[in-house]
Design an enzyme around this catalytic site. Structure first.
Site, PDB file in Angstrom:
ATOM      1  N   HIS A  82       0.869  -1.170   0.000  1.00 10.19           N
ATOM      2  CA  HIS A  82       0.000   0.000   0.000  1.00 10.19           C
ATOM      3  C   HIS A  82       0.915   1.232   0.000  1.00 10.19           C
ATOM      4  O   HIS A  82       2.032   1.187   0.531  1.00 10.19           O
ATOM      5  CB  HIS A  82      -0.840  -0.045   1.283  1.00 10.19           C
ATOM      6  CG  HIS A  82      -1.894   0.988   1.388  1.00 10.19           C
ATOM      7  ND1 HIS A  82      -1.639   2.263   1.849  1.00 10.19           N
ATOM      8  CD2 HIS A  82      -3.229   0.944   1.123  1.00 10.19           C
ATOM      9  CE1 HIS A  82      -2.764   2.952   1.852  1.00 10.19           C
ATOM     10  NE2 HIS A  82      -3.748   2.180   1.419  1.00 10.19           N
ATOM     11  N   ASP A 115       2.908  -4.938   7.947  1.00 10.26           N
ATOM     12  CA  ASP A 115       1.679  -4.173   7.772  1.00 10.26           C
ATOM     13  C   ASP A 115       0.528  -5.191   7.774  1.00 10.26           C
ATOM     14  O   ASP A 115       0.273  -5.864   6.776  1.00 10.26           O
ATOM     15  CB  ASP A 115       1.741  -3.404   6.441  1.00 10.26           C
ATOM     16  CG  ASP A 115       0.418  -2.716   6.120  1.00 10.26           C
ATOM     17  OD1 ASP A 115      -0.538  -2.851   6.909  1.00 10.26           O
ATOM     18  OD2 ASP A 115       0.349  -2.051   5.068  1.00 10.26           O
ATOM     19  N   GLN A 159      -4.672  -5.625   6.585  1.00 10.58           N
ATOM     20  CA  GLN A 159      -5.681  -6.462   5.917  1.00 10.58           C
ATOM     21  C   GLN A 159      -5.702  -7.894   6.438  1.00 10.58           C
ATOM     22  O   GLN A 159      -6.478  -8.707   5.944  1.00 10.58           O
ATOM     23  CB  GLN A 159      -5.435  -6.489   4.395  1.00 10.58           C
ATOM     24  CG  GLN A 159      -5.577  -5.146   3.721  1.00 10.58           C
ATOM     25  CD  GLN A 159      -7.031  -4.619   3.704  1.00 10.58           C
ATOM     26  OE1 GLN A 159      -7.975  -5.328   4.037  1.00 10.58           O
ATOM     27  NE2 GLN A 159      -7.208  -3.367   3.324  1.00 10.58           N
ATOM     28  N   LYS A 184     -10.620  -1.072  10.234  1.00 11.11           N
ATOM     29  CA  LYS A 184     -10.782  -2.242   9.348  1.00 11.11           C
ATOM     30  C   LYS A 184     -11.126  -3.492  10.155  1.00 11.11           C
ATOM     31  O   LYS A 184     -11.243  -4.585   9.613  1.00 11.11           O
ATOM     32  CB  LYS A 184      -9.493  -2.483   8.555  1.00 11.11           C
ATOM     33  CG  LYS A 184      -9.187  -1.377   7.537  1.00 11.11           C
ATOM     34  CD  LYS A 184      -8.006  -1.768   6.686  1.00 11.11           C
ATOM     35  CE  LYS A 184      -7.365  -0.602   5.970  1.00 11.11           C
ATOM     36  NZ  LYS A 184      -8.159  -0.038   4.891  1.00 11.11           N
ATOM     37  N   CYS A 243      -4.888   2.512  -3.669  1.00 14.02           N
ATOM     38  CA  CYS A 243      -3.662   3.037  -3.024  1.00 14.02           C
ATOM     39  C   CYS A 243      -2.501   2.050  -3.154  1.00 14.02           C
ATOM     40  O   CYS A 243      -1.711   1.875  -2.213  1.00 14.02           O
ATOM     41  CB  CYS A 243      -3.901   3.385  -1.558  1.00 14.02           C
ATOM     42  SG  CYS A 243      -5.223   4.566  -1.331  1.00 14.02           S
TER      43      CYS A 243
HETATM   44  N1  C6P Z   1      -6.376   0.267   2.524  1.00 16.84           N
HETATM   45  C1  C6P Z   1      -8.228  -0.028   0.975  1.00 16.84           C
HETATM   46  O1  C6P Z   1      -9.326   0.270   0.501  1.00 16.84           O
HETATM   47  P1  C6P Z   1      -5.229   3.564   6.848  1.00 16.84           P
HETATM   48  O2  C6P Z   1      -5.810   4.358   5.735  1.00 16.84           O
HETATM   49  O3  C6P Z   1      -4.025   4.228   7.445  1.00 16.84           O
HETATM   50  O4  C6P Z   1      -6.230   3.125   7.853  1.00 16.84           O
HETATM   51  O5  C6P Z   1      -4.720   2.183   6.191  1.00 16.84           O
HETATM   52  C2  C6P Z   1      -3.723   2.209   5.234  1.00 16.84           C
HETATM   53  C3  C6P Z   1      -3.466   0.841   4.716  1.00 16.84           C
HETATM   54  C4  C6P Z   1      -2.232   0.251   4.973  1.00 16.84           C
HETATM   55  N2  C6P Z   1      -1.956  -0.979   4.550  1.00 16.84           N
HETATM   56  C5  C6P Z   1      -2.854  -1.707   3.864  1.00 16.84           C
HETATM   57  C6  C6P Z   1      -2.497  -3.089   3.446  1.00 16.84           C
HETATM   58  C7  C6P Z   1      -4.091  -1.166   3.553  1.00 16.84           C
HETATM   59  O6  C6P Z   1      -4.976  -1.889   2.849  1.00 16.84           O
HETATM   60  C8  C6P Z   1      -4.418   0.143   3.981  1.00 16.84           C
HETATM   61  C9  C6P Z   1      -5.730   0.774   3.643  1.00 16.84           C
HETATM   62  C10 C6P Z   1      -7.705   0.724   2.177  1.00 16.84           C
HETATM   63  O7  C6P Z   1      -7.544  -0.943   0.510  1.00 16.84           O
HETATM   64  C11 C6P Z   1      -7.788   2.196   1.960  1.00 16.84           C
HETATM   65  S1  C6P Z   1      -6.727   2.763   0.683  1.00 16.84           S
END
Ligand code: C6P
Length: 416
Positions: free
Chosen positions: A131, A208, A211, A234, A374
């Protein structure tokens, strides 16, 4: 809740749905079918109640007063750290730092650890699946400190090219910072193996888990990772709260990211010293209500049981892949090998822009994401600008997949 879960661990998503007020809504006159869980999940009543209750009954600042409300808020906020620690197998809750989200968590580590520990010529290894939040902070350090970013690629099935790992992991590698489960392909990467390989060259590993943590059991001690980050929103928690798990010695050694408020021990005009963990990294008044809401989300997940959640989502995933594969005009990205995956399926309907696909699904009350998710370097690798994406959670059912596919057929007929 116990009554909802059968002895086999199976549960009826329709009953689970009753816990989520949003499903009483209708979208364009239709019942809401929410298939955008990788972007953010819906919130159960217990999480909403925990926040409401905090503001109605306990609202106060933490660590700042001897009065009853401040004491209660402090205990509730600290308890939330304990719940998260327990959830991921961390031995000490002080090794859990609350941040705004996974993005802020990675930035905190880039500034707090990377800025002070990396020097010109050092290397950080990421993967092509990252990401943006796990690419851009390291680019910032590349430009500031002269570090090099290496990238582990994928094969045409969407699996990491593990054969290339030995060449990329050298004594210059100081950090491997990688995604556990891809938000585009759903692929669950073999992080335990990669952590073991990284340790052989003395590199630290940041996972990370944005997910993966909402969908499958994770134990940071079993994994042996040095840092792990995730976002509360999430995993049924509120927005504006996420966390870092860090190995204690590293958190003790690192520098703060933000300065002021609760992160100090003593301040004189000449010099300041830092508070103990985790407050050293939680400057200013934190998101107390958000932390408490995250704690309630962890309770909700624990009540269903992560292995049960994983099993349910795998069933939905298998069903969705089987049904979608019946149509040669649906192109699915990833899910081409036997590798483990979470319930995320990116796809395109031949000849139709993904935004049109998502728009027409919305007309039927079905929420999916379309875009680059992203993860533009991965999209580039897949020779793609945008995809549509469905992603599943506890409240999704096979009937919802059927309705989604029925609509995709209409989309193809109308636009294709
Ligand atoms: N992916 C998606 O629709 P935040 O925005 O900081 O809570 O999460 C960022 C992030 C970091 N790592 C991974 C693997 C992610 O999937 C995400 C967020 C969302 O896929 C929003 S772009």
């Amino acid at each position: 809740m116990e009554k909802l879960i059968k002895s086999s661990g199976a549960f009826d998503p329709l009953l689970i749905k009753n816990d989520f007020p949003v499903f009483k809504r209708r979208i364009h006159g239709k019942p809401l079918i929410y298939l955008d869980n990788a972007a953010t999940t819906q919130k159960p009543q217990s999480v909403i109640h925990s926040i409401d209750n905090y503001y109605r009954q306990h609202n106060s600042n933490i660590h700042r007063g001897v009065h009853t409300l401040s004491y209660e808020s402090t205990v509730m906020y600290e308890d939330a750290h304990k719940k998260v620690a327990d959830f991921i197998g961390a031995h000490d809750w002080r090794n859990i730092i609350f941040t705004r989200n996974a993005t802020e968590a990675i930035n905190l580590l880039a500034y707090g650890w990377g800025l002070h520990n990396l020097k010109k010529g050092d290397e950080v290894l990421i993967t092509i699946m990252e990401h943006h939040s796990n690419i851009v902070p390291w680019q910032m350090l590349r430009d500031l400190k002269g570090i090099k970013i290496n990238v582990l690629g994928i094969d045409d099935k969407g699996d990491l090219l593990l054969d290339e790992l030995p060449a990329l992991l050298t004594e210059r590698t100081k950090l491997v910072s990688m995604i556990h489960a891809s938000n585009v392909l759903g692929t669950v990467n073999p992080i335990k193996h990669i952590i073991q390989e990284a340790k052989k060259v003395g590199a630290l590993v940041l996972i990370d888990a944005a997910q993966s943590i909402p969908h499958m059991p994770i134990d940071v001690n079993d994994l042996g990772c040095d840092f792990l980050v995730a976002s509360g929103h999430k995993m049924m928690g509120p927005t504006g709260i996420g966390f870092i798990y860090g190995r204690q010695e590293l958190l003790e050694d690192m520098e703060p990211f933000m300065y002021g408020g609760d992160m100090i021990e003593k301040v004189t005009l000449e010099k300041s010293t830092w508070n103990e963990l985790p407050w050293k990294y939680e400057a200013g008044t934190p998101n107390i209500a958000g932390g408490i809401g995250l704690g309630a989300a962890v309770d909700y997940i624990q009540n269903i049981g992560l292995p049960n959640i994983y099993q349910h989502e795998q069933e939905i995933l298998r069903y969705a892949l089987e049904k979608m594969s019946e149509f040669d005009w649906i192109n699915i990205y990833g899910h081409k090998s036997d590798s483990q995956s979470v319930g995320v399926v990116s796809f395109n309907v031949e000849g139709v822009h993904p935004h049109d696909v998502a728009g027409m699904l919305d007309e039927e009350g079905i929420a999916v994401r379309s875009g680059h998710h992203c993860a533009q370097p991965l999209m580039h690798e897949l020779s793609m600008d945008f995809t549509a994406r469905v992603s599943f959670y506890v409240y999704n059912s096979k009937e919802e997949i059927d309705l989604c596919i029925q609509t995709l057929k209409k989309v193809k007929k109308l636009f294709g």
